[in-house]
Scaffold this motif. Structure first.
Motif, PDB file in Angstrom:
ATOM      1  N   ILE A  96       0.845  -1.204   0.000  1.00 25.14           N
ATOM      2  CA  ILE A  96       0.000   0.000   0.000  1.00 25.14           C
ATOM      3  C   ILE A  96       0.879   1.251   0.000  1.00 25.14           C
ATOM      4  N   GLN A  97       1.895   1.251   0.840  1.00 25.55           N
ATOM      5  CA  GLN A  97       2.766   2.424   0.936  1.00 25.55           C
ATOM      6  C   GLN A  97       3.578   2.638  -0.338  1.00 25.55           C
ATOM      7  N   ALA A  98       3.890   1.563  -1.042  1.00 24.72           N
ATOM      8  CA  ALA A  98       4.703   1.670  -2.258  1.00 24.72           C
ATOM      9  C   ALA A  98       3.873   1.927  -3.517  1.00 24.72           C
ATOM     10  N   ALA A  99       2.565   1.833  -3.409  1.00 20.44           N
ATOM     11  CA  ALA A  99       1.699   1.974  -4.586  1.00 20.44           C
ATOM     12  C   ALA A  99       1.855   3.351  -5.227  1.00 20.44           C
ATOM     13  N   ALA A 100       2.025   3.345  -6.527  1.00 23.37           N
ATOM     14  CA  ALA A 100       2.186   4.599  -7.267  1.00 23.37           C
ATOM     15  C   ALA A 100       0.846   5.301  -7.462  1.00 23.37           C
ATOM     16  N   GLU A 101      -0.205   4.515  -7.624  1.00 23.27           N
ATOM     17  CA  GLU A 101      -1.518   5.097  -7.898  1.00 23.27           C
ATOM     18  C   GLU A 101      -2.570   4.587  -6.931  1.00 23.27           C
ATOM     19  N   VAL A 102      -3.561   5.439  -6.689  1.00 20.37           N
ATOM     20  CA  VAL A 102      -4.722   5.034  -5.901  1.00 20.37           C
ATOM     21  C   VAL A 102      -5.772   4.563  -6.906  1.00 20.37           C
ATOM     22  N   ASP A 103      -5.730   3.256  -7.177  1.00 15.54           N
ATOM     23  CA  ASP A 103      -6.619   2.673  -8.176  1.00 15.54           C
ATOM     24  C   ASP A 103      -7.411   1.526  -7.540  1.00 15.54           C
ATOM     25  N   ASP A 104      -8.039   0.714  -8.368  1.00 15.48           N
ATOM     26  CA  ASP A 104      -8.833  -0.399  -7.841  1.00 15.48           C
ATOM     27  C   ASP A 104      -7.977  -1.398  -7.070  1.00 15.48           C
ATOM     28  N   MET A 105      -6.740  -1.629  -7.506  1.00 13.25           N
ATOM     29  CA  MET A 105      -5.855  -2.549  -6.784  1.00 13.25           C
ATOM     30  C   MET A 105      -5.474  -1.978  -5.419  1.00 13.25           C
ATOM     31  N   PHE A 106      -5.272  -0.677  -5.355  1.00 15.08           N
ATOM     32  CA  PHE A 106      -4.979  -0.011  -4.087  1.00 15.08           C
ATOM     33  C   PHE A 106      -6.153  -0.233  -3.131  1.00 15.08           C
ATOM     34  N   ASP A 107      -7.358   0.031  -3.622  1.00 15.30           N
ATOM     35  CA  ASP A 107      -8.558  -0.173  -2.809  1.00 15.30           C
ATOM     36  C   ASP A 107      -8.652  -1.627  -2.348  1.00 15.30           C
ATOM     37  N   ALA A 108      -8.375  -2.555  -3.239  1.00 22.59           N
ATOM     38  CA  ALA A 108      -8.451  -3.980  -2.902  1.00 22.59           C
ATOM     39  C   ALA A 108      -7.460  -4.330  -1.793  1.00 22.59           C
ATOM     40  N   LYS A 109      -6.264  -3.774  -1.873  1.00 19.72           N
ATOM     41  CA  LYS A 109      -5.249  -4.054  -0.846  1.00 19.72           C
ATOM     42  C   LYS A 109      -5.669  -3.500   0.505  1.00 19.72           C
ATOM     43  N   VAL A 110      -6.220  -2.301   0.522  1.00 20.67           N
ATOM     44  CA  VAL A 110      -6.686  -1.723   1.789  1.00 20.67           C
ATOM     45  C   VAL A 110      -7.849  -2.550   2.339  1.00 20.67           C
ATOM     46  N   THR A 111      -8.757  -2.977   1.469  1.00 21.55           N
ATOM     47  CA  THR A 111      -9.895  -3.796   1.893  1.00 21.55           C
ATOM     48  C   THR A 111      -9.426  -5.118   2.486  1.00 21.55           C
ATOM     49  N   VAL A 112      -8.501  -5.788   1.814  1.00 24.24           N
ATOM     50  CA  VAL A 112      -7.992  -7.072   2.313  1.00 24.24           C
ATOM     51  C   VAL A 112      -7.234  -6.874   3.624  1.00 24.24           C
ATOM     52  N   LEU A 113      -6.487  -5.787   3.734  1.00 23.48           N
ATOM     53  CA  LEU A 113      -5.805  -5.491   4.992  1.00 23.48           C
ATOM     54  C   LEU A 113      -6.837  -5.369   6.111  1.00 23.48           C
ATOM     55  N   GLY A 114      -7.940  -4.683   5.838  1.00 17.89           N
ATOM     56  CA  GLY A 114      -9.005  -4.559   6.830  1.00 17.89           C
ATOM     57  C   GLY A 114      -9.580  -5.911   7.236  1.00 17.89           C
ATOM     58  N   GLU A 115      -9.728  -6.804   6.262  1.00 18.20           N
ATOM     59  CA  GLU A 115     -10.238  -8.151   6.552  1.00 18.20           C
ATOM     60  C   GLU A 115      -9.240  -8.939   7.402  1.00 18.20           C
TER      61      GLU A 115
END
Length: 161
Positions: A96-115
């Motif tokens: 998440i910290q290394a992501a270049a863009e806030v895109d659907d994959m970024f959202d997916a990573k944050v969502t999975v982290l929450g899970e």
């Protein structure tokens, strides 16, 4: 007849962190539904804040709480699992910290982290904290003070970085 509550202890402090981060994940989820131009930056900022909170939380657990618990209880399988869960969360945090863009994959990573965190919190609340509070050898009130001091120290270091 008044009820006396147990003093806030290490488990209470750690669970307060859990509740704070859970609220942040809910805020993030609300942002994913926003079409506002500013939503991407708000998501990035909130994701960074979530990552910082989780990084500090994991570090104080690994430095103070888990080692003390390992000394006090016989069954440490839960602690092994918790540390593996921390490693998985740290990997996602790094992505998440290394992501270049806030895109659907970024959202997916944050969502999975929450899970991941939801699962981890349930195990801590229902099993690890129960065992910690039952362990007679642990001073969880004194440990709360150690955790608080270390947390403040780490927050100061991260604010400077």
């Amino acid at each position: 007849m008044p009820t006396t509550r147990a003093p806030a202890d290490a488990c209470t402090l750690l669970d307060a962190d859990h509740r704070k981060v859970k609220a942040m994940f809910k805020d993030y989820e609300a942002l994913t539904k926003s079409r506002a131009a500013s939503a991407a930056q708000k998501k990035r900022d909130l994701a960074n804040e979530i990552c910082m909170e989780l990084t500090i939380h994991a570090q104080i657990e690994e430095e103070i709480f888990y080692p003390a618990l390992r000394e006090a209880i016989k069954d440490t399988d839960l602690l092994d699992e918790a540390e593996v869960e921390h490693a998985g969360a740290k990997d996602l945090i790094a992505q998440i910290q290394a992501a270049a863009e806030v895109d659907d994959m970024f959202d997916a990573k944050v969502t999975v982290l929450g899970e991941y965190i939801d699962h981890h919190v349930k195990e801590e609340r229902n099993e690890i904290f129960v065992k910690a509070r039952a362990a007679r050898k642990l001073d969880l009130v004194g440990m709360r003070d150690l955790l608080t001091a270390r947390k403040e120290e780490l927050m100061g270091e991260m604010a400077v970085a």
